[in-house]
Structures are given as structure tokens and as C-alpha cells.
Design a protein around this motif. Structure first.
Motif, PDB file in Angstrom:
ATOM      1  N   ARG A  51       0.851  -1.177   0.002  1.00 61.20           N
ATOM      2  CA  ARG A  51      -0.023  -0.048   0.084  1.00 61.20           C
ATOM      3  C   ARG A  51       0.987   1.425  -0.172  1.00 61.20           C
ATOM      4  O   ARG A  51       1.939   1.433   0.648  1.00 61.20           O
ATOM      5  CB  ARG A  51      -0.736   0.107   1.214  1.00 61.20           C
ATOM      6  CG  ARG A  51      -1.776   1.282   1.634  1.00 61.20           C
ATOM      7  CD  ARG A  51      -2.354   1.217   2.893  1.00 61.20           C
ATOM      8  NE  ARG A  51      -3.265  -0.071   2.997  1.00 61.20           N
ATOM      9  CZ  ARG A  51      -4.573   0.188   2.637  1.00 61.20           C
ATOM     10  NH1 ARG A  51      -5.269   1.143   1.931  1.00 61.20           N
ATOM     11  NH2 ARG A  51      -5.149  -1.138   2.621  1.00 61.20           N
ATOM     12  N   ILE A  56      -3.173   0.496  -4.096  1.00 56.42           N
ATOM     13  CA  ILE A  56      -2.953  -0.881  -3.409  1.00 56.42           C
ATOM     14  C   ILE A  56      -2.086  -1.558  -4.924  1.00 56.42           C
ATOM     15  O   ILE A  56      -2.798  -1.698  -5.955  1.00 56.42           O
ATOM     16  CB  ILE A  56      -4.083  -1.802  -2.922  1.00 56.42           C
ATOM     17  CG1 ILE A  56      -4.895  -0.821  -1.979  1.00 56.42           C
ATOM     18  CG2 ILE A  56      -3.688  -3.116  -2.414  1.00 56.42           C
ATOM     19  CD1 ILE A  56      -4.325  -0.858  -0.543  1.00 56.42           C
ATOM     20  N   TRP A  90      -9.535  -8.129  -3.838  1.00 54.29           N
ATOM     21  CA  TRP A  90      -9.201  -6.811  -3.782  1.00 54.29           C
ATOM     22  C   TRP A  90     -10.084  -5.945  -2.890  1.00 54.29           C
ATOM     23  O   TRP A  90      -9.596  -5.041  -2.009  1.00 54.29           O
ATOM     24  CB  TRP A  90      -8.885  -6.291  -5.258  1.00 54.29           C
ATOM     25  CG  TRP A  90     -10.429  -6.004  -5.752  1.00 54.29           C
ATOM     26  CD1 TRP A  90     -11.114  -7.097  -6.643  1.00 54.29           C
ATOM     27  CD2 TRP A  90     -11.343  -4.812  -5.744  1.00 54.29           C
ATOM     28  NE1 TRP A  90     -12.425  -6.495  -7.067  1.00 54.29           N
ATOM     29  CE2 TRP A  90     -12.453  -5.243  -6.361  1.00 54.29           C
ATOM     30  CE3 TRP A  90     -11.282  -3.882  -5.145  1.00 54.29           C
ATOM     31  CZ2 TRP A  90     -13.782  -4.601  -6.491  1.00 54.29           C
ATOM     32  CZ3 TRP A  90     -12.431  -2.769  -5.324  1.00 54.29           C
ATOM     33  CH2 TRP A  90     -13.605  -3.330  -5.917  1.00 54.29           C
ATOM     34  N   TYR A  93      -8.925  -5.355   0.393  1.00 56.99           N
ATOM     35  CA  TYR A  93      -7.826  -4.462   0.900  1.00 56.99           C
ATOM     36  C   TYR A  93      -7.810  -2.932   0.393  1.00 56.99           C
ATOM     37  O   TYR A  93      -7.208  -2.172   0.884  1.00 56.99           O
ATOM     38  CB  TYR A  93      -6.400  -5.061   0.018  1.00 56.99           C
ATOM     39  CG  TYR A  93      -6.104  -6.492   0.960  1.00 56.99           C
ATOM     40  CD1 TYR A  93      -5.198  -6.554   1.894  1.00 56.99           C
ATOM     41  CD2 TYR A  93      -6.573  -7.466   0.096  1.00 56.99           C
ATOM     42  CE1 TYR A  93      -5.078  -7.587   2.436  1.00 56.99           C
ATOM     43  CE2 TYR A  93      -6.389  -8.950   0.835  1.00 56.99           C
ATOM     44  CZ  TYR A  93      -5.626  -8.796   1.991  1.00 56.99           C
ATOM     45  OH  TYR A  93      -5.291 -10.010   2.354  1.00 56.99           O
ATOM     46  N   ALA A  94      -8.713  -2.732  -0.814  1.00 61.60           N
ATOM     47  CA  ALA A  94      -8.846  -1.295  -1.366  1.00 61.60           C
ATOM     48  C   ALA A  94     -10.187  -0.826  -0.463  1.00 61.60           C
ATOM     49  O   ALA A  94     -11.281  -0.793  -1.217  1.00 61.60           O
ATOM     50  CB  ALA A  94      -9.120  -1.625  -2.592  1.00 61.60           C
ATOM     51  N   GLU A  98      -9.007   3.224  -2.839  1.00 61.71           N
ATOM     52  CA  GLU A  98      -7.831   3.365  -3.664  1.00 61.71           C
ATOM     53  C   GLU A  98      -7.848   2.610  -4.903  1.00 61.71           C
ATOM     54  O   GLU A  98      -8.688   1.784  -5.160  1.00 61.71           O
ATOM     55  CB  GLU A  98      -6.670   2.596  -2.838  1.00 61.71           C
ATOM     56  CG  GLU A  98      -6.463   3.060  -1.330  1.00 61.71           C
ATOM     57  CD  GLU A  98      -7.387   1.992  -0.410  1.00 61.71           C
ATOM     58  OE1 GLU A  98      -7.062   2.370   0.864  1.00 61.71           O
ATOM     59  OE2 GLU A  98      -8.321   1.530  -0.620  1.00 61.71           O
ATOM     60  N   ASP A  99      -6.961   3.123  -5.843  1.00 62.95           N
ATOM     61  CA  ASP A  99      -6.661   2.581  -7.011  1.00 62.95           C
ATOM     62  C   ASP A  99      -6.110   1.106  -6.724  1.00 62.95           C
ATOM     63  O   ASP A  99      -5.374   1.101  -5.759  1.00 62.95           O
ATOM     64  CB  ASP A  99      -5.890   3.390  -8.066  1.00 62.95           C
ATOM     65  CG  ASP A  99      -6.591   4.562  -8.555  1.00 62.95           C
ATOM     66  OD1 ASP A  99      -7.538   4.543  -8.465  1.00 62.95           O
ATOM     67  OD2 ASP A  99      -5.980   5.499  -8.791  1.00 62.95           O
ATOM     68  N   ILE A 100      -6.033   0.097  -7.744  1.00 62.14           N
ATOM     69  CA  ILE A 100      -5.496  -1.142  -7.527  1.00 62.14           C
ATOM     70  C   ILE A 100      -4.592  -1.463  -8.801  1.00 62.14           C
ATOM     71  O   ILE A 100      -4.987  -0.809  -9.766  1.00 62.14           O
ATOM     72  CB  ILE A 100      -6.386  -2.269  -7.101  1.00 62.14           C
ATOM     73  CG1 ILE A 100      -7.481  -2.667  -8.226  1.00 62.14           C
ATOM     74  CG2 ILE A 100      -7.117  -1.836  -5.826  1.00 62.14           C
ATOM     75  CD1 ILE A 100      -8.075  -3.799  -8.086  1.00 62.14           C
TER      76      ILE A 100
END
Length: 124
Positions: A51, A56, A90, A93-94, A98-100
Motif C-alpha cells: 500500500r 494498492i 481486492w 484491501y482497497a 484506492e486504485d489497484i
């Protein structure tokens, strides 16, 4: 292709763990925070999840004994497997929009790590 012996599998697993630890240190030095390692899903394993503010990265780590072998370490099939695993987790975590992305880190003894950002660009 010859099947690996249990000793060969154990040695490969150990090298993989060492490579992932080296990649995690490389990312940390570049300002990333490692939030997970070896995340297992039904589709496969994600080596590292890192991160930075607003981003992420799901990171595939490839280690080879010689730098000349790194060109063949990652391909579309392997990245598709990672992408399928990322698809399953995903959202865990996002959590703040957030962008991944999927990154790859290539490692070989005696050479500087190669960080390929946003490596997965599916062909449509």
C-alpha cells in the motif's frame, strides 16, 4: 518436464520465500507498506500486497538463478492467474477507494530488482 522431487519442491519454496522477503524490503525502501504476504485464494496465491497512499499493489514476485532467465519468468497466463486471485480479494484491501494494480518484481542474484508497475493489461 520432469516432476520435482520433494527436496526440489522444498528448495524452490525456500528460494521463493527468500525472494518475496527481498521484494518486500525493496518495496518498503521505495515507500510502500506491506499489508499481506502469500495470500491464498481458490484461484491461486498473491505473493505480496503493498500500500501507498491512494494505491494498492498486488505483487507477483519471480526469482531466477540467472538474470538471463528473467525474461521468461512471467507471461500472460501467469498474470491471468494472479489477476483471478486479485479479483477474489481486492475489495478486502482497497477499502477506502484506492486504485489497484498488479505489479511484478523480478529478482536474480547479483542484479538490481526490476519492478514492473501495472504489469497486467488484459487483452480484449
Amino acid at each position: 518436464m520432469n516432476p520435482r522431487t520433494p527436496d526440489q519442491r522444498r528448495d524452490a519454496d525456500q528460494r521463493g520465500r527468500e525472494g518475496e522477503a527481498e521484494a518486500a524490503m525493496f518495496l518498503a525502501q521505495a515507500g510502500w507498506r506491506i499489508v499481506a504476504e502469500r495470500v491464498k485464494t481458490k484461484a491461486g496465491e498473491i505473493d505480496l500486497i503493498a500500500r501507498k497512499p491512494g494505491l494498492i499493489a498486488f505483487v507477483e514476485v519471480k526469482w531466477r538463478a540467472r538474470a538471463a532467465q528473467l525474461g521468461d519468468a512471467i507471461d500472460e497466463r501467469r498474470l491471468a492467474r494472479v489477476a483471478a486471485a486479485v479479483e477474489m480479494v481486492w475489495q478486502d484491501y482497497a477499502t477506502q477507494g484506492e486504485d489497484i494494480r498488479i505489479d511484478v518484481i523480478l529478482l536474480a542474484p547479483g542484479s538490481k530488482p526490476t519492478h514492473i508497475e501495472n504489469a497486467w493489461m488484459p487483452f480484449g
